[in-house]
Design a protein around this motif. Structure first.
Motif, PDB file in Angstrom:
ATOM      1  N   LEU A  61     109.848 114.093  56.277  1.00 27.24           N
ATOM      2  CA  LEU A  61     110.600 114.155  57.527  1.00 27.24           C
ATOM      3  C   LEU A  61     110.597 112.828  58.259  1.00 27.24           C
ATOM      4  CD1 LEU A  61     109.454 117.609  58.974  1.00 27.24           C
ATOM      5  CD2 LEU A  61     111.483 117.092  57.619  1.00 27.24           C
ATOM      6  N   ASN A  62     109.431 112.180  58.303  1.00 29.99           N
ATOM      7  CA  ASN A  62     109.330 110.887  58.978  1.00 29.99           C
ATOM      8  C   ASN A  62     108.116 110.117  58.471  1.00 29.99           C
ATOM      9  OD1 ASN A  62     107.093 112.019  60.305  1.00 29.99           O
ATOM     10  ND2 ASN A  62     108.314 112.630  62.059  1.00 29.99           N
ATOM     11  N   VAL A  63     108.209 108.807  58.617  1.00 29.53           N
ATOM     12  CA  VAL A  63     107.100 107.911  58.291  1.00 29.53           C
ATOM     13  C   VAL A  63     106.904 107.017  59.515  1.00 29.53           C
ATOM     14  CG1 VAL A  63     106.221 106.136  56.746  1.00 29.53           C
ATOM     15  CG2 VAL A  63     107.695 107.940  55.844  1.00 29.53           C
ATOM     16  N   GLU A  64     105.760 107.161  60.162  1.00 36.36           N
ATOM     17  CA  GLU A  64     105.476 106.393  61.378  1.00 36.36           C
ATOM     18  C   GLU A  64     105.003 104.985  61.023  1.00 36.36           C
ATOM     19  OE1 GLU A  64     106.013 107.639  64.468  1.00 36.36           O
ATOM     20  OE2 GLU A  64     106.690 109.525  63.577  1.00 36.36           O
ATOM     21  N   ASN A  65     105.062 104.099  62.011  1.00 38.38           N
ATOM     22  CA  ASN A  65     104.607 102.711  61.798  1.00 38.38           C
ATOM     23  C   ASN A  65     103.120 102.643  61.488  1.00 38.38           C
ATOM     24  OD1 ASN A  65     107.160 101.741  62.261  1.00 38.38           O
ATOM     25  ND2 ASN A  65     106.816 101.418  64.445  1.00 38.38           N
ATOM     26  N   ASP A  66     102.351 103.609  62.034  1.00 33.84           N
ATOM     27  CA  ASP A  66     100.904 103.594  61.791  1.00 33.84           C
ATOM     28  C   ASP A  66     100.531 104.262  60.470  1.00 33.84           C
ATOM     29  OD1 ASP A  66     101.456 106.193  62.467  1.00 33.84           O
ATOM     30  OD2 ASP A  66     100.026 106.309  64.134  1.00 33.84           O
ATOM     31  N   GLY A  67     101.535 104.638  59.658  1.00 38.04           N
ATOM     32  CA  GLY A  67     101.262 105.192  58.336  1.00 38.04           C
ATOM     33  C   GLY A  67     101.259 106.708  58.264  1.00 38.04           C
ATOM     34  N   LYS A  68     101.400 107.402  59.408  1.00 38.63           N
ATOM     35  CA  LYS A  68     101.430 108.868  59.388  1.00 38.63           C
ATOM     36  C   LYS A  68     102.733 109.343  58.764  1.00 38.63           C
ATOM     37  CE  LYS A  68      98.512 109.469  63.442  1.00 38.63           C
ATOM     38  NZ  LYS A  68      98.448 109.962  64.819  1.00 38.63           N
ATOM     39  N   ILE A  69     102.611 110.334  57.887  1.00 39.42           N
ATOM     40  CA  ILE A  69     103.776 110.863  57.179  1.00 39.42           C
ATOM     41  C   ILE A  69     103.953 112.329  57.557  1.00 39.42           C
ATOM     42  CG2 ILE A  69     104.807 111.297  54.920  1.00 39.42           C
ATOM     43  CD1 ILE A  69     102.939 109.071  53.844  1.00 39.42           C
TER      44      ILE A  69
END
Length: 142
Positions: A61-69
């Motif tokens: 769904l999304n990939v955050e800049n801090d690496g959270k997927i």
């Protein structure tokens, strides 16, 4: 292998919490499937749907800049074509009122009056029911 938003991947459930499940992806990274993304229906206990070690197909769904997927199991399932446009919370399926056509022709004031009458009827019925269980108004013991 880079994780791209919208891609479907196979993963392994590595941990379960009360808010979701952690899934290890093929490249070794870990993403979270929020409890609301586990199934199409309401999930009270995630353990009814998943166990640690389960192989699951997930959609990114999304990939955050801090690496959270952020992952979804329910969106990874192939949706039937006719209902895919109804999954946006703001669109409702249309209802067909065959017997209630008179309601659509009511004015706002008529609808409000009918609503108030039905509401008052329900309230009085509820009050009667609860007072009878408590012994009524005059049944004070001293």
């Amino acid at each position: 292998m880079s994780i791209e938003v919208g891609s479907k991947l196979q993963g392994k459930v590595t941990g379960i919490t009360n808010f979701g499940a952690f899934v290890e992806l093929p490249d070794g990274s870990t993403g979270l499937v929020h409890i609301s993304e586990v199934a199409d229906n309401y999930v009270k206990d995630i353990h009814d749907h998943l166990n640690v070690g389960d192989q699951v197909e997930v959609k990114v769904l999304n990939v955050e800049n801090d690496g959270k997927i952020g992952l979804s199991i329910r969106k990874a399932k192939d949706q039937p074509q006719h209902s895919s446009h109804n999954h946006h919370g703001n669109q409702r399926p249309q209802r067909h009122n065959k017997g209630n056509d008179h309601r659509s022709k009511e004015s706002f004031e008529q609808k409000m009056a009918r609503f108030l009458k039905e509401s008052e009827d329900r309230l009085s019925s509820l009050k009667r029911h609860t007072e009878s269980r408590r012994g009524g108004r005059g049944a004070r013991r001293g």
